[in-house]
Design a protein around this motif. Sequence first.
Motif, PDB file in Angstrom:
ATOM      1  N   GLY A 194       0.571  -1.080  -0.006  1.00 24.05           N
ATOM      2  CA  GLY A 194       0.044   0.090   0.004  1.00 24.05           C
ATOM      3  C   GLY A 194       0.907   1.366   0.021  1.00 24.05           C
ATOM      4  O   GLY A 194       0.296   2.436   0.039  1.00 24.05           O
ATOM      5  N   ASN A 223      -2.702  -6.432   0.160  1.00 26.32           N
ATOM      6  CA  ASN A 223      -3.086  -5.007   0.788  1.00 26.32           C
ATOM      7  C   ASN A 223      -2.439  -4.237  -0.189  1.00 26.32           C
ATOM      8  O   ASN A 223      -1.186  -3.726  -0.684  1.00 26.32           O
ATOM      9  CB  ASN A 223      -2.533  -4.763   2.222  1.00 26.32           C
ATOM     10  CG  ASN A 223      -2.486  -3.284   2.560  1.00 26.32           C
ATOM     11  OD1 ASN A 223      -1.570  -2.814   2.942  1.00 26.32           O
ATOM     12  ND2 ASN A 223      -3.645  -2.742   2.616  1.00 26.32           N
ATOM     13  N   ASN A 254      -3.896   0.015  -2.238  1.00 25.97           N
ATOM     14  CA  ASN A 254      -4.532   0.969  -2.283  1.00 25.97           C
ATOM     15  C   ASN A 254      -4.900   1.666  -3.776  1.00 25.97           C
ATOM     16  O   ASN A 254      -5.865   2.376  -3.872  1.00 25.97           O
ATOM     17  CB  ASN A 254      -3.970   2.133  -1.429  1.00 25.97           C
ATOM     18  CG  ASN A 254      -4.199   1.830  -0.102  1.00 25.97           C
ATOM     19  OD1 ASN A 254      -5.022   1.571   0.356  1.00 25.97           O
ATOM     20  ND2 ASN A 254      -2.974   1.945   0.518  1.00 25.97           N
ATOM     21  N   ASP A 255      -4.156   1.110  -4.808  1.00 32.01           N
ATOM     22  CA  ASP A 255      -4.423   1.228  -6.086  1.00 32.01           C
ATOM     23  C   ASP A 255      -4.071   0.292  -6.986  1.00 32.01           C
ATOM     24  O   ASP A 255      -2.851   0.119  -6.926  1.00 32.01           O
ATOM     25  CB  ASP A 255      -3.876   2.837  -6.437  1.00 32.01           C
ATOM     26  CG  ASP A 255      -2.604   2.912  -6.048  1.00 32.01           C
ATOM     27  OD1 ASP A 255      -1.755   2.140  -5.782  1.00 32.01           O
ATOM     28  OD2 ASP A 255      -2.171   4.174  -6.288  1.00 32.01           O
ATOM     29  N   ALA A 271      -8.061  -2.818   0.691  1.00 30.20           N
ATOM     30  CA  ALA A 271      -7.335  -1.665   0.825  1.00 30.20           C
ATOM     31  C   ALA A 271      -7.389  -1.114   2.316  1.00 30.20           C
ATOM     32  O   ALA A 271      -7.883  -1.859   3.329  1.00 30.20           O
ATOM     33  CB  ALA A 271      -8.179  -0.499   0.067  1.00 30.20           C
ATOM     34  N   ASP A 272      -6.490  -0.015   2.532  1.00 33.16           N
ATOM     35  CA  ASP A 272      -6.562   0.563   4.185  1.00 33.16           C
ATOM     36  C   ASP A 272      -7.867   0.917   4.335  1.00 33.16           C
ATOM     37  O   ASP A 272      -8.473   1.296   3.512  1.00 33.16           O
ATOM     38  CB  ASP A 272      -5.376   1.659   4.084  1.00 33.16           C
ATOM     39  CG  ASP A 272      -3.953   1.279   3.623  1.00 33.16           C
ATOM     40  OD1 ASP A 272      -3.572   0.137   3.728  1.00 33.16           O
ATOM     41  OD2 ASP A 272      -3.239   2.178   3.798  1.00 33.16           O
ATOM     42  N   ARG A 297      -3.517   7.296   3.633  1.00 36.54           N
ATOM     43  CA  ARG A 297      -2.472   6.361   3.394  1.00 36.54           C
ATOM     44  C   ARG A 297      -1.334   6.499   4.435  1.00 36.54           C
ATOM     45  O   ARG A 297      -0.031   7.153   4.003  1.00 36.54           O
ATOM     46  CB  ARG A 297      -1.965   6.459   1.926  1.00 36.54           C
ATOM     47  CG  ARG A 297      -2.890   5.910   1.043  1.00 36.54           C
ATOM     48  CD  ARG A 297      -2.459   6.303  -0.402  1.00 36.54           C
ATOM     49  NE  ARG A 297      -1.514   5.166  -0.807  1.00 36.54           N
ATOM     50  CZ  ARG A 297      -1.277   4.781  -2.120  1.00 36.54           C
ATOM     51  NH1 ARG A 297      -2.024   5.246  -3.092  1.00 36.54           N
ATOM     52  NH2 ARG A 297      -0.415   3.876  -2.309  1.00 36.54           N
TER      53      ARG A 297
END
Length: 195
Positions: free
Chosen positions: A10, A49, A51-52, A65-66, A71
């Motif tokens: 992430g 894990n 985030n994009d 995702a978180d 972030r």
Amino acid sequence: MNVPGVILAGGLSRRMGGGNKWLLPLGGRPVLSHVVERLAPQVSAMALNANDIPDGVATDLPVIADTVPDRPGPLAGILAAMEWAAGQGASHVVTVAADTPFFPEDLVVRLAAEADATGAPIVLAATREDGRRHPTFGLWSVALAADLGEALAAGTRKIVLWTDAHGAVSAMFDGDPFFNLNTPEDLARAEAMVA
């Protein structure tokens, strides 16, 4: 201990120039594939894990995702891992870094053995030669998820500050198996190791 594992991917990869380090080619395939290959035989289930995920990139892993905004770093990924593992009915979860393709093939069994021997709720990997901890490589009791969520909300960002407050112990490993890819020079070194 039958434990699931989460690959932490992430981060923002600032030192590598941004983007997703785990997608960089290493030995003709993405770094992530090396990490998955190492972790899969050691765990009961796996997730990523991240985030994009760039358009056009497919992964067979569930992506989590978180759950903390903005972030705030690896602790947020560890929290997401704990929450995912708890949803799987697991008491613990193992985390590994997505940019570390050569971590030990007996990582999980050794972390679990240290947890069994000490009763510690957190076991972090460390290198014997220098005693350095590698806190993204750890075994975590999912019972600590609420506490970690509160710590993140209060501004805690440094992993070892939180783990030290919860009786973390170390499992010792020889050599440099936690060499990670932070710079283009690191990637070149890894290419030489694969070759």
